[in-house]
Design a protein around this motif. Sequence first.
Motif, PDB file in Angstrom:
ATOM      1  N   LYS A 146      11.666  65.885  48.835  1.00 47.24           N
ATOM      2  CA  LYS A 146      10.262  66.006  48.437  1.00 47.24           C
ATOM      3  C   LYS A 146      10.013  67.501  48.287  1.00 47.24           C
ATOM      4  O   LYS A 146      10.136  68.247  49.261  1.00 47.24           O
ATOM      5  N   ALA A 147       9.730  67.914  47.071  1.00 47.63           N
ATOM      6  CA  ALA A 147       9.611  69.352  46.768  1.00 47.63           C
ATOM      7  C   ALA A 147       8.754  70.044  47.809  1.00 47.63           C
ATOM      8  O   ALA A 147       7.716  69.527  48.199  1.00 47.63           O
ATOM      9  N   PRO A 148       9.197  71.142  48.305  1.00 46.01           N
ATOM     10  CA  PRO A 148      10.386  71.920  47.964  1.00 46.01           C
ATOM     11  C   PRO A 148      11.607  71.571  48.825  1.00 46.01           C
ATOM     12  O   PRO A 148      12.619  72.245  48.767  1.00 46.01           O
ATOM     13  N   ASN A 149      11.529  70.514  49.649  1.00 40.44           N
ATOM     14  CA  ASN A 149      12.605  70.193  50.591  1.00 40.44           C
ATOM     15  C   ASN A 149      13.671  69.294  49.971  1.00 40.44           C
ATOM     16  O   ASN A 149      13.347  68.333  49.271  1.00 40.44           O
ATOM     17  N   PRO A 150      14.938  69.580  50.258  1.00 40.40           N
ATOM     18  CA  PRO A 150      16.023  68.731  49.756  1.00 40.40           C
ATOM     19  C   PRO A 150      16.148  67.457  50.597  1.00 40.40           C
ATOM     20  O   PRO A 150      15.485  67.313  51.626  1.00 40.40           O
ATOM     21  N   VAL A 151      17.015  66.554  50.172  1.00 40.21           N
ATOM     22  CA  VAL A 151      17.334  65.369  50.970  1.00 40.21           C
ATOM     23  C   VAL A 151      17.888  65.860  52.303  1.00 40.21           C
ATOM     24  O   VAL A 151      18.640  66.830  52.358  1.00 40.21           O
ATOM     25  N   ARG A 152      17.494  65.182  53.366  1.00 40.60           N
ATOM     26  CA  ARG A 152      18.019  65.539  54.683  1.00 40.60           C
ATOM     27  C   ARG A 152      18.567  64.292  55.356  1.00 40.60           C
ATOM     28  O   ARG A 152      17.971  63.217  55.251  1.00 40.60           O
ATOM     29  N   VAL A 153      19.683  64.442  56.017  1.00 41.80           N
ATOM     30  CA  VAL A 153      20.250  63.369  56.826  1.00 41.80           C
ATOM     31  C   VAL A 153      20.085  63.780  58.282  1.00 41.80           C
ATOM     32  O   VAL A 153      20.555  64.841  58.694  1.00 41.80           O
ATOM     33  N   VAL A 154      19.373  62.952  59.022  1.00 45.19           N
ATOM     34  CA  VAL A 154      19.075  63.249  60.421  1.00 45.19           C
ATOM     35  C   VAL A 154      19.866  62.285  61.291  1.00 45.19           C
ATOM     36  O   VAL A 154      19.815  61.073  61.083  1.00 45.19           O
TER      37      VAL A 154
END
Length: 98
Positions: free
Chosen positions: A23-31
């Motif tokens: 979700k702009a400006p954040n990239p996909v994250r795997v937690v």
Amino acid sequence: MGEFVCELDHLHLLMWEVTIPAKAPNPVRVVKIVVSYSMHCFTRKPSTDEIVSAEAKYSDNREMRIFDSGRWALSKRLPSIVADLEKDAVYILDGNSS
């Protein structure tokens, strides 16, 4: 305790990964999620001057507590409560929030 057997296998370590979409400006994250349970899920602190039978005592290298059948019964719900968290809104804090 006595003939009553209290299984604790529902409190084994849980691990899984959650993908948070970009979700702009954040990239996909795997937690990576790791959930562990302490004996506080099925024990309680003894009352002042409470006499505790040896079979009711439960301890680790930090403290001695008392087995509590009510807490133990409620602890059986914890894995499903934790699993349902992924279905709800979860907010990731930066660790600096009060």
